[in-house]
Design a protein around this motif. Structure first.
Motif, PDB file in Angstrom:
ATOM      1  N   GLN A 190      22.009  19.093  22.414  1.00 27.24           N
ATOM      2  CA  GLN A 190      20.976  17.734  22.483  1.00 27.24           C
ATOM      3  C   GLN A 190      21.378  16.384  23.436  1.00 27.24           C
ATOM      4  OE1 GLN A 190      18.202  16.264  23.157  1.00 27.24           O
ATOM      5  NE2 GLN A 190      17.437  16.719  20.576  1.00 27.24           N
ATOM      6  N   ASP A 191      20.556  17.152  24.456  1.00 31.35           N
ATOM      7  CA  ASP A 191      21.111  15.991  25.689  1.00 31.35           C
ATOM      8  C   ASP A 191      19.185  15.628  26.243  1.00 31.35           C
ATOM      9  OD1 ASP A 191      19.126  17.888  26.558  1.00 31.35           O
ATOM     10  OD2 ASP A 191      20.725  18.549  28.678  1.00 31.35           O
ATOM     11  N   MET A 192      18.383  15.050  25.049  1.00 28.45           N
ATOM     12  CA  MET A 192      17.387  14.328  25.206  1.00 28.45           C
ATOM     13  C   MET A 192      17.441  13.764  24.381  1.00 28.45           C
ATOM     14  SD  MET A 192      15.200  17.227  26.428  1.00 28.45           S
ATOM     15  CE  MET A 192      13.846  16.355  26.699  1.00 28.45           C
ATOM     16  N   ALA A 193      18.263  13.265  23.575  1.00 23.14           N
ATOM     17  CA  ALA A 193      17.773  12.004  22.606  1.00 23.14           C
ATOM     18  C   ALA A 193      19.635  11.250  22.321  1.00 23.14           C
ATOM     19  CB  ALA A 193      17.531  12.408  21.065  1.00 23.14           C
ATOM     20  N   PRO A 194      19.955  10.556  21.088  1.00 23.83           N
ATOM     21  CA  PRO A 194      21.361   9.886  21.441  1.00 23.83           C
ATOM     22  C   PRO A 194      22.369  10.514  20.689  1.00 23.83           C
ATOM     23  CG  PRO A 194      19.811   8.352  20.657  1.00 23.83           C
ATOM     24  CD  PRO A 194      18.759   9.255  20.835  1.00 23.83           C
ATOM     25  N   VAL A 195      21.875  11.949  20.666  1.00 24.29           N
ATOM     26  CA  VAL A 195      22.671  12.614  18.898  1.00 24.29           C
ATOM     27  C   VAL A 195      23.905  12.736  19.497  1.00 24.29           C
ATOM     28  CG1 VAL A 195      22.916  14.900  18.371  1.00 24.29           C
ATOM     29  CG2 VAL A 195      20.069  13.601  18.622  1.00 24.29           C
ATOM     30  N   ASN A 196      24.148  13.491  20.830  1.00 23.84           N
ATOM     31  CA  ASN A 196      25.364  13.384  21.140  1.00 23.84           C
ATOM     32  C   ASN A 196      25.430  12.287  22.539  1.00 23.84           C
ATOM     33  OD1 ASN A 196      25.573  16.082  19.807  1.00 23.84           O
ATOM     34  ND2 ASN A 196      24.631  16.121  20.921  1.00 23.84           N
ATOM     35  N   GLY A 197      25.291  10.961  22.401  1.00 19.53           N
ATOM     36  CA  GLY A 197      25.724   9.882  23.485  1.00 19.53           C
ATOM     37  C   GLY A 197      24.698  10.870  24.102  1.00 19.53           C
ATOM     38  N   GLY A 198      24.313  11.439  24.590  1.00 22.61           N
ATOM     39  CA  GLY A 198      23.240  11.743  25.944  1.00 22.61           C
ATOM     40  C   GLY A 198      24.110  12.802  26.311  1.00 22.61           C
ATOM     41  N   GLN A 199      25.528  13.173  26.453  1.00 25.28           N
ATOM     42  CA  GLN A 199      26.437  14.296  26.744  1.00 25.28           C
ATOM     43  C   GLN A 199      27.192  15.408  25.861  1.00 25.28           C
ATOM     44  OE1 GLN A 199      26.717  14.801  30.198  1.00 25.28           O
ATOM     45  NE2 GLN A 199      27.646  16.614  29.298  1.00 25.28           N
ATOM     46  N   PRO A 200      26.343  16.591  25.513  1.00 21.77           N
ATOM     47  CA  PRO A 200      27.058  17.373  25.061  1.00 21.77           C
ATOM     48  C   PRO A 200      28.556  18.251  25.146  1.00 21.77           C
ATOM     49  CG  PRO A 200      24.750  18.160  25.069  1.00 21.77           C
ATOM     50  CD  PRO A 200      24.808  17.291  25.978  1.00 21.77           C
ATOM     51  N   THR A 201      30.053  18.309  24.177  1.00 15.68           N
ATOM     52  CA  THR A 201      30.845  18.840  24.745  1.00 15.68           C
ATOM     53  C   THR A 201      31.364  19.626  23.798  1.00 15.68           C
ATOM     54  OG1 THR A 201      31.656  16.848  23.338  1.00 15.68           O
ATOM     55  CG2 THR A 201      31.166  16.607  25.839  1.00 15.68           C
ATOM     56  N   ASP A 202      32.432  20.311  23.955  1.00 18.28           N
ATOM     57  CA  ASP A 202      33.402  20.830  23.265  1.00 18.28           C
ATOM     58  C   ASP A 202      33.539  20.366  22.294  1.00 18.28           C
ATOM     59  OD1 ASP A 202      32.750  22.673  25.639  1.00 18.28           O
ATOM     60  OD2 ASP A 202      35.181  22.264  25.829  1.00 18.28           O
ATOM     61  N   CYS A 203      33.963  21.249  20.980  1.00 20.00           N
ATOM     62  CA  CYS A 203      34.725  19.956  19.584  1.00 20.00           C
ATOM     63  C   CYS A 203      35.927  21.506  19.557  1.00 20.00           C
ATOM     64  CB  CYS A 203      33.490  20.172  18.071  1.00 20.00           C
ATOM     65  SG  CYS A 203      32.685  18.934  18.315  1.00 20.00           S
ATOM     66  N   GLU A 204      36.771  20.885  19.166  1.00 16.12           N
ATOM     67  CA  GLU A 204      37.602  22.149  18.510  1.00 16.12           C
ATOM     68  C   GLU A 204      37.328  22.478  16.562  1.00 16.12           C
ATOM     69  OE1 GLU A 204      41.313  21.525  20.917  1.00 16.12           O
ATOM     70  OE2 GLU A 204      40.566  19.350  20.678  1.00 16.12           O
ATOM     71  N   TYR A 205      38.432  23.096  16.303  1.00 12.46           N
ATOM     72  CA  TYR A 205      38.524  23.366  14.750  1.00 12.46           C
ATOM     73  C   TYR A 205      39.395  24.594  14.412  1.00 12.46           C
ATOM     74  CZ  TYR A 205      37.193  28.738  15.765  1.00 12.46           C
ATOM     75  OH  TYR A 205      36.869  29.860  16.040  1.00 12.46           O
ATOM     76  N   GLY A 206      39.935  24.043  12.993  1.00 13.59           N
ATOM     77  CA  GLY A 206      41.506  24.562  12.785  1.00 13.59           C
ATOM     78  C   GLY A 206      41.100  25.487  11.330  1.00 13.59           C
ATOM     79  N   ILE A 207      41.952  26.667  10.829  1.00 14.56           N
ATOM     80  CA  ILE A 207      41.343  27.014   9.831  1.00 14.56           C
ATOM     81  C   ILE A 207      43.219  27.152   9.188  1.00 14.56           C
ATOM     82  CG2 ILE A 207      41.285  29.220   8.690  1.00 14.56           C
ATOM     83  CD1 ILE A 207      38.859  29.390  11.019  1.00 14.56           C
ATOM     84  N   SER A 208      43.522  26.822   7.783  1.00 15.26           N
ATOM     85  CA  SER A 208      44.921  26.379   7.592  1.00 15.26           C
ATOM     86  C   SER A 208      45.232  28.313   7.222  1.00 15.26           C
ATOM     87  CB  SER A 208      44.742  25.942   6.106  1.00 15.26           C
ATOM     88  OG  SER A 208      44.068  26.531   5.126  1.00 15.26           O
ATOM     89  N   GLY A 209      45.665  29.156   7.943  1.00 16.26           N
ATOM     90  CA  GLY A 209      46.837  30.473   7.871  1.00 16.26           C
ATOM     91  C   GLY A 209      45.879  31.018   8.636  1.00 16.26           C
ATOM     92  N   GLN A 210      44.954  30.357   9.910  1.00 21.27           N
ATOM     93  CA  GLN A 210      43.861  31.440  10.538  1.00 21.27           C
ATOM     94  C   GLN A 210      44.513  32.732  10.452  1.00 21.27           C
ATOM     95  OE1 GLN A 210      42.911  29.852  13.906  1.00 21.27           O
ATOM     96  NE2 GLN A 210      40.581  31.227  13.613  1.00 21.27           N
ATOM     97  N   GLN A 211      45.822  33.045  11.877  1.00 20.60           N
ATOM     98  CA  GLN A 211      45.926  33.756  12.479  1.00 20.60           C
ATOM     99  C   GLN A 211      46.768  35.028  10.894  1.00 20.60           C
ATOM    100  OE1 GLN A 211      50.102  33.635  14.491  1.00 20.60           O
ATOM    101  NE2 GLN A 211      49.710  35.542  14.964  1.00 20.60           N
ATOM    102  N   GLU A 212      47.208  34.644   9.511  1.00 19.06           N
ATOM    103  CA  GLU A 212      47.129  35.487   8.583  1.00 19.06           C
ATOM    104  C   GLU A 212      45.761  36.027   8.418  1.00 19.06           C
ATOM    105  OE1 GLU A 212      47.779  32.594   8.411  1.00 19.06           O
ATOM    106  OE2 GLU A 212      50.245  32.369   8.642  1.00 19.06           O
ATOM    107  N   ALA A 213      44.508  35.796   7.671  1.00 18.32           N
ATOM    108  CA  ALA A 213      43.043  36.062   7.415  1.00 18.32           C
ATOM    109  C   ALA A 213      42.616  37.272   8.543  1.00 18.32           C
ATOM    110  CB  ALA A 213      42.669  35.047   7.634  1.00 18.32           C
TER     111      ALA A 213
END
Length: 329
Positions: A190-213
């Motif tokens: 969304q870049d037509m409303a204030p949802v993302n401050g007008g500028q979509p960006t990346d987000c990071e995520y992590g999962i505990s024990g991801q490599q093992e999973a």
């Protein structure tokens, strides 16, 4: 650490008890979040059931989020933001942007989720698809997501007002999986409303024990193959890997919507991902029984990793220079 690129989505598997950490890497990005029971596609994270169980329209640390079966799927165990998230708003779709005056197609969270979840369209990661071949949902429907970091205010008249997220750069939430889950996250376009401050960006995520999973999934597949042999069934499996790295984004994957996160994912593949895959293949004694296809750009950019592939004893094929499309001549 994984990345949900701006305007795009990713999917991954988590096990019961694992923590999912979602970072607001740049501060104002909304993340649409879905969760599904991998053994029952009709049992999924439901905002309406969560609201009716919690008897409120906001989330607090310690709250559980419920499925359509009214079973707890996730628990919000940590939140470094001001606690402003949304459990009311539907996922944006193409029609939403047309209503806002955008005449041509606009990327959206609904289509992002569809591209990942429907077996007849863009497939899941190979391991997830093989582990859950029967998982699918109707292609004309998408559940309402948990909108992490989204700021939707309700005034005294009951009117909804979309505002700029209150989250700051580097803040995060942690959700604990109460059961095995398939997770889909979309960095809202969304870049037509204030949802993302007008500028979509990346987000990071992590999962505990991801490599093992991830290793557990591969082990499960290999054990299934081994079990088939014990039953005297002849099973032949071909494993091939296109080690495109950055070259994909320079050739057939080149698109005006590409951003630095795309190229970063290619660099990650060349420096980390391929090395991890080689380690996993060697662990299971099949490193010399697979095929790698390497573009010239990958060989020149990541010579040490390319040499490790060759030294593994695998069959190696040249995959062009930068995956450019063949001409019509």
């Amino acid at each position: 650490m994984g990345i949900t690129p701006a305007r795009k989505a990713v999917a991954f598997l988590v096990k019961k008890g694992q923590d999912i950490k979602i970072y607001n890497s740049y501060g104002k990005q909304v993340v649409d979040f879905w969760a599904f029971n991998p053994s029952d596609p009709h049992d999924f994270l439901s905002m309406v059931h969560t609201r009716t169980v919690l008897l409120k329209v906001s989330l607090s640390k310690g709250d559980k989020l419920y499925s359509t079966r009214r079973k707890p799927m996730l628990t919000l165990t940590e939140d470094t933001t001001k606690g402003v998230h949304d459990i009311i708003w539907s996922a944006c779709d193409a029609e939403r942007y047309r209503m806002q005056g955008h005449d041509s197609y606009h990327g959206n969270c609904t289509d992002n989720m569809r591209k990942l979840c429907f077996p007849n369209r863009v497939p899941w990661r190979c391991a997830l698809r093989d582990s859950f071949p029967d998982f699918h949902i109707a292609d004309d429907w998408v559940p309402d997501p948990l909108n992490l970091f989204m700021n939707v205010a309700i005034d005294h008249r009951g009117q909804l007002d979309i505002r700029v997220p209150t989250s700051e750069k580097g803040q995060f939430v942690v959700l604990k999986a109460e059961t095995d889950l398939i997770i889909v996250t979309s960095s809202c376009p969304q870049d037509m409303a204030p949802v993302n401050g007008g500028q979509p960006t990346d987000c990071e995520y992590g999962i505990s024990g991801q490599q093992e999973a991830s290793a557990d999934i591969m082990t499960q597949i290999l054990q299934t193959i081994s079990s088939s042999h014990r039953r005297r069934r002849r099973v032949k499996v071909a494993l091939t890997f296109d080690f495109d790295a950055v070259s994909h984004w320079l050739g057939t994957g080149c698109h005006p919507d590409n951003n630095m996160a795309d190229y970063s994912s290619g660099i990650f593949a060349g420096q980390v991902g391929a090395v991890r895959l080689l380690t996993l293949l060697k662990k299971h004694g099949i490193a010399d029984k697979v095929t790698w296809s390497l573009p010239g750009h990958t060989i020149e950019t990541f010579p040490e990793t390319a040499r490790a592939v060759v030294d593994s004893g695998a069959e190696v094929g040249l995959h062009g220079s930068t995956r450019t499309k063949a001409s019509n001549r």
